[in-house]
Write a protein that holds these residues in place. Sequence first.
Motif, short mmCIF file in Angstrom:
data_model
loop_
_atom_site.label_atom_id
_atom_site.label_comp_id
_atom_site.label_asym_id
_atom_site.label_seq_id
_atom_site.Cartn_x
_atom_site.Cartn_y
_atom_site.Cartn_z
N LEU A 1 0.78 -1.15 -0.02
CA LEU A 1 0.14 0.07 -0.08
C LEU A 1 0.93 1.19 0.16
O LEU A 1 0.54 2.20 -0.55
N ALA A 2 1.84 1.11 0.67
CA ALA A 2 2.93 2.37 1.01
C ALA A 2 3.59 2.44 -0.55
O ALA A 2 3.57 3.74 -1.18
N GLN A 3 3.98 1.58 -1.08
CA GLN A 3 4.41 1.52 -2.44
C GLN A 3 3.47 2.31 -3.59
O GLN A 3 3.92 2.97 -4.29
N TYR A 4 2.37 1.98 -3.39
CA TYR A 4 1.17 2.07 -4.20
C TYR A 4 0.86 3.67 -4.23
O TYR A 4 0.91 4.41 -5.20
N LEU A 5 0.86 4.15 -2.92
CA LEU A 5 0.36 5.60 -2.63
C LEU A 5 1.87 6.60 -2.91
O LEU A 5 1.44 7.65 -3.71
N LEU A 6 2.81 6.16 -2.77
CA LEU A 6 3.93 6.77 -3.21
C LEU A 6 4.11 6.91 -4.64
O LEU A 6 4.79 7.86 -5.22
N GLY A 7 3.63 6.06 -5.60
CA GLY A 7 3.83 5.67 -6.78
C GLY A 7 2.70 5.99 -7.90
O GLY A 7 2.65 6.06 -8.91
N THR A 8 1.58 6.59 -7.07
CA THR A 8 0.48 6.84 -7.86
C THR A 8 0.55 7.90 -9.02
O THR A 8 0.10 8.04 -9.97
N ARG A 9 1.60 8.90 -8.50
CA ARG A 9 1.95 9.97 -9.52
C ARG A 9 2.18 9.54 -11.11
O ARG A 9 2.43 10.01 -11.87
N HIS A 10 3.04 8.15 -11.09
CA HIS A 10 3.47 7.47 -12.26
C HIS A 10 2.31 6.82 -13.01
O HIS A 10 2.96 6.28 -13.94
N LEU A 11 1.19 6.75 -12.52
CA LEU A 11 0.30 6.12 -13.07
C LEU A 11 -0.38 6.89 -14.15
O LEU A 11 -0.48 8.13 -14.05
N ALA A 12 -1.17 6.17 -15.30
CA ALA A 12 -1.83 7.16 -16.24
C ALA A 12 -3.12 7.87 -15.60
O ALA A 12 -3.84 7.53 -14.69
N PRO A 13 -3.17 9.12 -16.08
CA PRO A 13 -4.21 9.95 -15.57
C PRO A 13 -5.84 9.37 -15.77
O PRO A 13 -6.33 9.68 -14.72
N VAL A 14 -5.84 8.45 -16.67
CA VAL A 14 -7.15 7.68 -16.66
C VAL A 14 -7.37 7.24 -15.54
O VAL A 14 -8.64 6.78 -15.40
N SER A 15 -6.65 6.55 -14.92
CA SER A 15 -6.79 5.33 -13.85
C SER A 15 -7.54 6.32 -12.83
O SER A 15 -8.06 5.52 -11.86
N ASN A 16 -7.22 7.51 -12.83
CA ASN A 16 -8.10 8.32 -11.51
C ASN A 16 -9.56 8.85 -11.95
O ASN A 16 -10.31 9.62 -11.36
#
Length: 501
Positions: A204-219
């Motif tokens: 979960l920590a890895q995910y929250l720290l790395g969400t900025r690298h995900l595609a904008p459409v995922s949000n």
Amino acid sequence: MASSLTKDAAAQVTPASGGKTFFGHPRGLATLFMTEMWERFSFYGMRALLVLYLVAPAAKGGLGFAAATAAAIYSVYNATVYLLAMPGGWIADRLWGPRKTVAVAGTIIMIGHFLLAVPVEISFFVGLVFIAIGSGLLKANISTMVGHLYPDRNDPRRDGGFTIFYMGINLGAFAAPLVIGTIGQNVNWHLGFALAGVGMALGLAQYLLGTRHLAPVSNEVPAPMRSEERTALLRKAGLWALAAVVFYVVVLATGSFTINWVLWPLSLAGIALPAWYFVRIHRDRDLTSDERSKMTGYVWFFIAAAVFWMIYDQSGSTLTVFAQDHTAGRLWGVGFPSSWFQSLNPLYIMALAPVVAALWVKLRSKNPSTTVKFAYGLLGIGISFGVMMMAQAAASGGAKVTPLWLALVYLIQTVAELCLSPVGLSVSTKLAPAKYAGQIMGLWFLAVTAGDCVAAITQLVLGNAFLSQASFAVQGAIAALAGVAFVLWRKKVIRLMGDVH
């Protein structure tokens, strides 16, 4: 099954931001790879301990359930995870979007594992509910976000990206029993469950720290609910929840409550729901005659898959009990806890998946049909329980058999899985009517739910006889005969499939 649900993404507009890459892939793949690796580490670590903890006597820190009841609890739990994957995908599509849904899912899973670590029985079962809900939310969406990283469906990196992601799944699944299983069995059950919670916390920590690298459409929320839809949904959900509460309050008040009051309703629902869904789709007047024909053909694949998973998913229940009670914990002078057997399947998958994929390419000229590949999977899983029948015979009289029996069983089952599971995903996308393209993928995974629920009912009805030679023989024969039926009636199924081969 060391795998995750794959729900293809809709058309996207912008890939994840550029810059550094992950083995030549978008950097967001590293975030999703590590998140899924740690989530699978926590899931398979807990799974390796679940039945062992349930059957362990109170004097050894366990709950002291009968083996059959513990196996049924495991089967229903596993079925519920896949059952909840469909509403998990719906929640992302209509309410939160994939990115937020996965964050919420990871938090729920982490809380669930830490609840298992509390040495109180009610906390343990509440924790299982949390993990099932969280896993359902996560499974339906994290693979979708991998697809979001490649907005061009023809991007040559796309298949490679999913392959890397798949390796993360199996790395986590392989390491978990070796670490969490050892701690849980040799040190303390609840410390093992807590370690699974730590694994999910890291993911979960890895995910929250790395969400900025995900595609904008995922949000984004693909199809947001209108306020009146949300109100109606909350009203219906509230009424169903109230009915369930009233029912179980009455059962508790009469003093007749046992765990079977939970296992039986969920098992029956897990079989009835996909049946209802097939009837609903087949009666849809919007479907063409060709689409109805394909869905009729798809029923064959669904039933075959349910038979397959009925046996395959007993690796965490029936085979775990056999490993604990009837298998020597030492091989070639090296001792190990029985939970380590759960690492064999992901190890075999990582070693054999490229081999099986290359084999299908080599056999392309002979063109083995989808029905034949399914038949191979069913025959393989049937043979594996034929081997278990012989292993059970060798263990008669209280003898401890060599671990090589289970090593062989897991090897056969893995090869069978590689014949059936990827092909099932593919044929689901090919036979799905356009109107139900996304939902059929979720329906495919309800085959796991149906198979696990049949296994749970079998375990509840047979009691401890589910570990008998006769039980292994009958289940293996059913799977093998289903494989033979697929071969004998393949021409009929192929005709129903129309232009799909």
